[in-house]
Enzyme design. Structure first.
Site, short mmCIF file in Angstrom:
data_model
loop_
_atom_site.label_atom_id
_atom_site.label_comp_id
_atom_site.label_asym_id
_atom_site.label_seq_id
_atom_site.Cartn_x
_atom_site.Cartn_y
_atom_site.Cartn_z
N GLU A 1 0.85 -1.19 0.00
CA GLU A 1 0.00 0.00 0.00
C GLU A 1 0.88 1.24 0.00
OE1 GLU A 1 -0.63 2.42 2.58
OE2 GLU A 1 0.83 1.58 3.98
N ARG B 1 -5.54 -0.17 3.92
CA ARG B 1 -5.18 0.14 2.53
C ARG B 1 -4.60 -1.06 1.79
NH1 ARG B 1 -3.67 4.92 5.21
NH2 ARG B 1 -1.49 4.25 5.38
N SER C 1 9.21 5.47 4.65
CA SER C 1 8.45 6.66 5.02
C SER C 1 9.30 7.89 4.74
CB SER C 1 8.06 6.58 6.50
OG SER C 1 7.30 7.70 6.89
N HIS D 1 6.28 7.22 18.50
CA HIS D 1 5.49 7.40 17.29
C HIS D 1 4.29 8.30 17.51
CE1 HIS D 1 2.64 6.58 13.98
NE2 HIS D 1 3.75 6.65 13.28
N PHE E 1 2.46 15.38 12.68
CA PHE E 1 2.01 15.33 11.30
C PHE E 1 0.54 15.73 11.20
CE2 PHE E 1 -0.27 12.90 8.02
CZ PHE E 1 0.28 13.51 6.91
N HIS F 1 4.51 7.55 2.41
CA HIS F 1 5.07 6.26 2.81
C HIS F 1 4.57 5.16 1.89
CE1 HIS F 1 1.72 4.81 5.81
NE2 HIS F 1 1.65 4.09 4.71
#
Length: 361
Positions: free
Chosen positions: A143, A178, A219, A299, A306, A320
């Site tokens: 994906e 995805r 990423s 994370h 973000f 990514h």
């Protein structure tokens, strides 16, 4: 609004998505599209490892040789170059090439020019390390996600087009959703990393056997065209948080299921740094990657940063790609690399024959 999973890859779900059908994402994102004829891609990470300035020229020459081999018949459709220094103090130059035809990749790999150079005795005596980490996911096993629509990097560069705005993003679990495979498959690992030949402690040539559903994430960040405000946003706000998270995985990722983590800076063919970078992470499974992403403070800080800035991005390009692959579609080979390189760190040694077996043989 459309699904990240293309129409020809849709099938009746036996595993549900993480959000209801009425979900609306908070900002636009896109994915790469390929035609129905695409069955599989190849992602080849080819590395040169060295230590210190004295070896830099030789390492760059080796990298340039690999790039020159891409011009041979059946070479990759797209490639890029990177540098990083690992936590053992070694410099690493990596060229990653992408093929949309596995047969073409196999012909390139087996050509006399490519195989002859890799297999040559000289590779063992140059004072450099070499590695190739290659996966070949099927169309349903990868994906992508982009905050922009043009000039897609990585695997997107060998796809045919870009989607419209997609539904599956902006929530925990959207990465898995995805994947076309996620409609019916948990994508679970089936084994451990194992040393198939060689000994990492002794150097020389070492081959590591993978397993089904190793997850590979790339990423990326591109601030080359960003104006002063966005450059400051990336360099002063996003980058420190990102580097802290990537360093944590590099140094402490093993208990979390992270086999290898490299935060790399793009370079040109002469080794000059470019204003683009990306992370290369190999994980035991998508589930291990998800668990870190959803629960670990390193994370969560990246995600929150973000999420706060994504809607206002103009020239700063973030993206990514994540894939899983079958164990038989993986290649992990190392020549004179230190024992913490890539898959070497976590690979289980080959079982030793007991004395009775050894005597009998």
């Amino acid at each position: 609004m459309e699904s990240a999973i293309d129409k020809h890859l849709k099938c009746p779900r036996t595993l549900s998505r993480r959000v209801p059908d009425q979900y609306q994402p908070p900002f636009p994102m896109w994915v790469a599209r390929a035609g129905e004829e695409l069955r599989q891609v190849v992602m080849a990470y080819l590395g040169v490892q060295y230590q210190g300035e004295a070896q830099k020229a030789a390492a760059l020459a080796a990298l340039q040789h690999i790039v020159a081999s891409f011009a041979l018949t059946d070479g990759p459709l797209n490639h890029d170059l990177t540098h990083h220094t690992d936590n053992s103090g070694y410099d690493n130059l990596i060229v990653v090439g992408y093929w949309k035809d596995p047969a073409a990749y196999c012909r390139w790999l087996r050509s006399s020019e490519v195989d002859g150079w890799w297999s040559a005795e000289a590779r063992l005596h140059e004072g450099l390390g070499y590695f190739r980490e290659v996966v070949a996911p099927r169309a349903e096993q990868f994906e992508t996600l982009y905050a922009f629509r043009e000039d897609l990097p990585g695997v997107g560069a060998v796809m045919d087009s870009t989607s419209g705005e997609i539904e599956e993003h902006g929530y925990w679990g959207s990465m898995r959703d995805r994947f076309p495979a996620s409609q019916t498959d948990w994508m679970e690992p089936d084994d451990e990393l194992r040393i198939l030949s060689g000994d990492p402690a002794k150097g020389g040539r070492v081959i590591v056997g993978g397993h089904d559903n190793i997850a590979l994430i790339r990423s990326g960040q591109d601030w080359a065209e960003a104006g002063p405000e966005e450059r400051s946003l990336y360099l002063d706000e996003i980058l420190p948080t990102l580097e802290a998270g990537m360093d944590f995985l590099r140094d402490n990722g093993a208990p979390l299921g992270c086999y290898s983590n490299r935060f790399v800076r793009n370079i040109d063919l002469q080794g000059n740094l470019l204003d683009t970078s990306y992370n290369i992470g190999h994980w035991r499974s998508v589930e291990k990657l998800e668990r870190w992403a959803e629960s670990h403070p390193t994370h969560l800080r990246i995600f929150v940063t973000f999420f706060r800035v994504a809607a206002g991005l103009q020239k700063l390009r973030l993206y990514h790609e994540v894939s899983v692959s079958d164990g038989r579609q993986q290649l992990f080979e190392y020549i004179n690399c230190h024992a913490q390189t890539g898959m070497l760190r976590d690979a289980k040694p080959a079982p030793q024959a007991c004395p009775a077996q050894a005597n009998a043989s």
